[in-house]
Design a protein around this motif. Sequence first.
Motif, PDB file in Angstrom:
ATOM      1  N   ALA A  58       0.858  -1.511   0.340  1.00 33.34           N
ATOM      2  CA  ALA A  58      -0.612  -0.236  -0.874  1.00 33.34           C
ATOM      3  C   ALA A  58       0.789   0.746   0.254  1.00 33.34           C
ATOM      4  N   GLY A  59       2.236   1.373   0.509  1.00 33.45           N
ATOM      5  CA  GLY A  59       2.977   2.567   0.880  1.00 33.45           C
ATOM      6  C   GLY A  59       3.431   2.675  -0.493  1.00 33.45           C
ATOM      7  N   GLU A  60       3.488   1.429  -1.940  1.00 31.37           N
ATOM      8  CA  GLU A  60       3.980   2.275  -2.380  1.00 31.37           C
ATOM      9  C   GLU A  60       3.071   2.301  -3.951  1.00 31.37           C
ATOM     10  N   ALA A  61       2.207   2.790  -3.739  1.00 27.13           N
ATOM     11  CA  ALA A  61       0.672   2.761  -4.259  1.00 27.13           C
ATOM     12  C   ALA A  61      -0.318   4.120  -3.606  1.00 27.13           C
ATOM     13  N   PRO A  62      -0.471   5.522  -4.050  1.00 31.93           N
ATOM     14  CA  PRO A  62      -0.446   6.269  -3.308  1.00 31.93           C
ATOM     15  C   PRO A  62      -2.017   7.019  -3.624  1.00 31.93           C
ATOM     16  N   TRP A  63      -2.118   5.682  -4.940  1.00 37.31           N
ATOM     17  CA  TRP A  63      -4.093   6.492  -5.339  1.00 37.31           C
ATOM     18  C   TRP A  63      -4.682   5.141  -4.300  1.00 37.31           C
ATOM     19  N   ILE A  64      -4.393   3.922  -3.840  1.00 35.52           N
ATOM     20  CA  ILE A  64      -4.945   2.897  -3.212  1.00 35.52           C
ATOM     21  C   ILE A  64      -4.849   3.744  -1.863  1.00 35.52           C
ATOM     22  N   ALA A  65      -6.247   3.975  -1.038  1.00 34.76           N
ATOM     23  CA  ALA A  65      -6.055   4.268   0.295  1.00 34.76           C
ATOM     24  C   ALA A  65      -5.588   3.762   1.325  1.00 34.76           C
ATOM     25  N   SER A  66      -5.794   1.783   0.786  1.00 34.47           N
ATOM     26  CA  SER A  66      -5.536   0.964   2.091  1.00 34.47           C
ATOM     27  C   SER A  66      -6.184   0.139   1.240  1.00 34.47           C
ATOM     28  N   LEU A  67      -4.997  -1.811   2.011  1.00 33.76           N
ATOM     29  CA  LEU A  67      -5.503  -2.730   1.963  1.00 33.76           C
ATOM     30  C   LEU A  67      -6.222  -3.790   2.357  1.00 33.76           C
ATOM     31  N   SER A  68      -7.065  -4.450   2.381  1.00 35.89           N
ATOM     32  CA  SER A  68      -7.906  -5.291   3.853  1.00 35.89           C
ATOM     33  C   SER A  68      -8.038  -6.459   2.588  1.00 35.89           C
TER      34      SER A  68
END
Length: 562
Positions: free
Chosen positions: A109-119
């Motif tokens: 998630a830290g490498e993709a700023p356009w993704i707010a979160s991963l679950s």
Amino acid sequence: MSLLNRPSATRRRRAWRLSIRARLILLALLAVAPLIIDRVHLTESSRVERTQAAYAEVVTVARRARDAQAETIEAARALMQVVARAYIASAAGTAGSAADCAGFLWGFAGEAPWIASLSVVGADGRITCSTRRQVIGLDLSDRDYIRDVQRTRHYVLSDYLLERSYEKSTVLMAFPIVRPGSDEVEVLLAPVDLHWLGRLGQGVESRVGMAAYLIDGKGTVLAGVQSRERLVGRRFGDHPLVKTVQAAPDGTATLEGFDGVRRIFGYTSLPGTDARIVIGYSEREVVGKIERESGLAYLHLAFFGLITVIAAWLISEHLIVEPIRSLARTATRIGQGDLKVRTDPGAWAPEFAPLATALSDMAGRLAARERELRAANAHLEELASIDPLSGLANRRSFDARLATEWTRAGEAGRPLGLLMIDVDHFKLFNDGYGHVQGDACLRQIGRVLASVADAETDFVARWGGEEFVLLLADSGLDRAVDLAERLRLAVLALRIRNEGAPAGHITVSVGVAAHVPSPDSRPQDLIEAADTALYAAKRRGRNTTVVDSDVRRDDPPLAEAG
């Protein structure tokens, strides 16, 4: 009765025949009418063109936003495919703790700023681990996109929605996690941030009367701004704008926005959803300028027409015909070049005196302008032959002078000398002290060169850049070398600092050549000889003079000479 009426009829016919005012007014109106029609046509054409340009622009902006979102979605899908495979193969996806799982997800998630979160959503529909601890345990089994992924085992993109767990408008991407040999399907879930629409909104807010919306199929504004008013979460299901944009995948329309302001809208659908991106430009702002220009143009035309009618009314026939013929003859003579002709309006109506005076003044001005043009042409010829920076002759003048002197020397059998001078390490000087100081340096060297040369026989010119030439008529090598050394020492005596150069000061290298023209030689031979000597001087360390006859093939290359 007939006899009594005859004089009256005659007077009426004479009055009609002599009514120059009516005829002049009619001619004036006929002359003005095409101008009015043409100006109205141009005004209306401009209005249509600006409106069409606005339509094209809003559609283009909307489609760019759509393409930006499509690229974001595709990038998110590719990333989630990688995360899903890595999750199955990792310890976090087998027997790891919730903390291990969250740490694993954070790495992506830290490498993709356009993704707010991963679950990760388990087979029972509950979130088992996430980069956001507050959503762990949340039951999403009632969500259509979760059930669709578990049923089809393909990635699913939700509609644009206001997600309560993420507290903002977003689109959720769900990707299946299927372990080998297992029938259960876990789901990798990511809300994709609408950062691209936020940037669009900033651009919209900077323009008066503009608006941008992202509207779902039910008319809810998922993102957007209008006149600095935030609309996220508001629903306009029955609004004419919503009905219009939902009726087709893309297009344009002119109607009122959500704030009642009439706008030119362009809209397009987002692939895979029923959402629409809508961009609106204020119709008033688009056509306001053309309306103002149109009003001013109509006012000018009305004023011009009024002045024309008044002028036509005041001029009578007997005060026009003969003066106009006389003035026309005068103008014709002026046009033919007789600028001494003058008119005498003494017998005319006073109204023609200014025109007669104007013609006389025009003839005088044309005569003065002719003299000025001749002087200007002479000045331009001079400027065309002078280098504006150094004040010396330019290369064009040098080529002409060289051709003349070459022919003259060939006829007399006399030698013709040439010095080619180059300022050493001038690029270092320019880089270190700036172009202004570089120009000043070239001017100083030009003055030194002019002072060394004999003004009656020698010809000094700027060859180009930091190179100068000195053409010596009736001069052999002895005088040429003597002048070259005097010039070199004079430049050195200027003590112009150049810290980037080995010598620490500005110096020059000089190439010397002297030929007696022969029938099979040409001026270019003299230039090439002096140029070869110049580069030999630079190869020998610069700040020196070299004669073309002394050039050796074993001279060091220029790079070794520094």
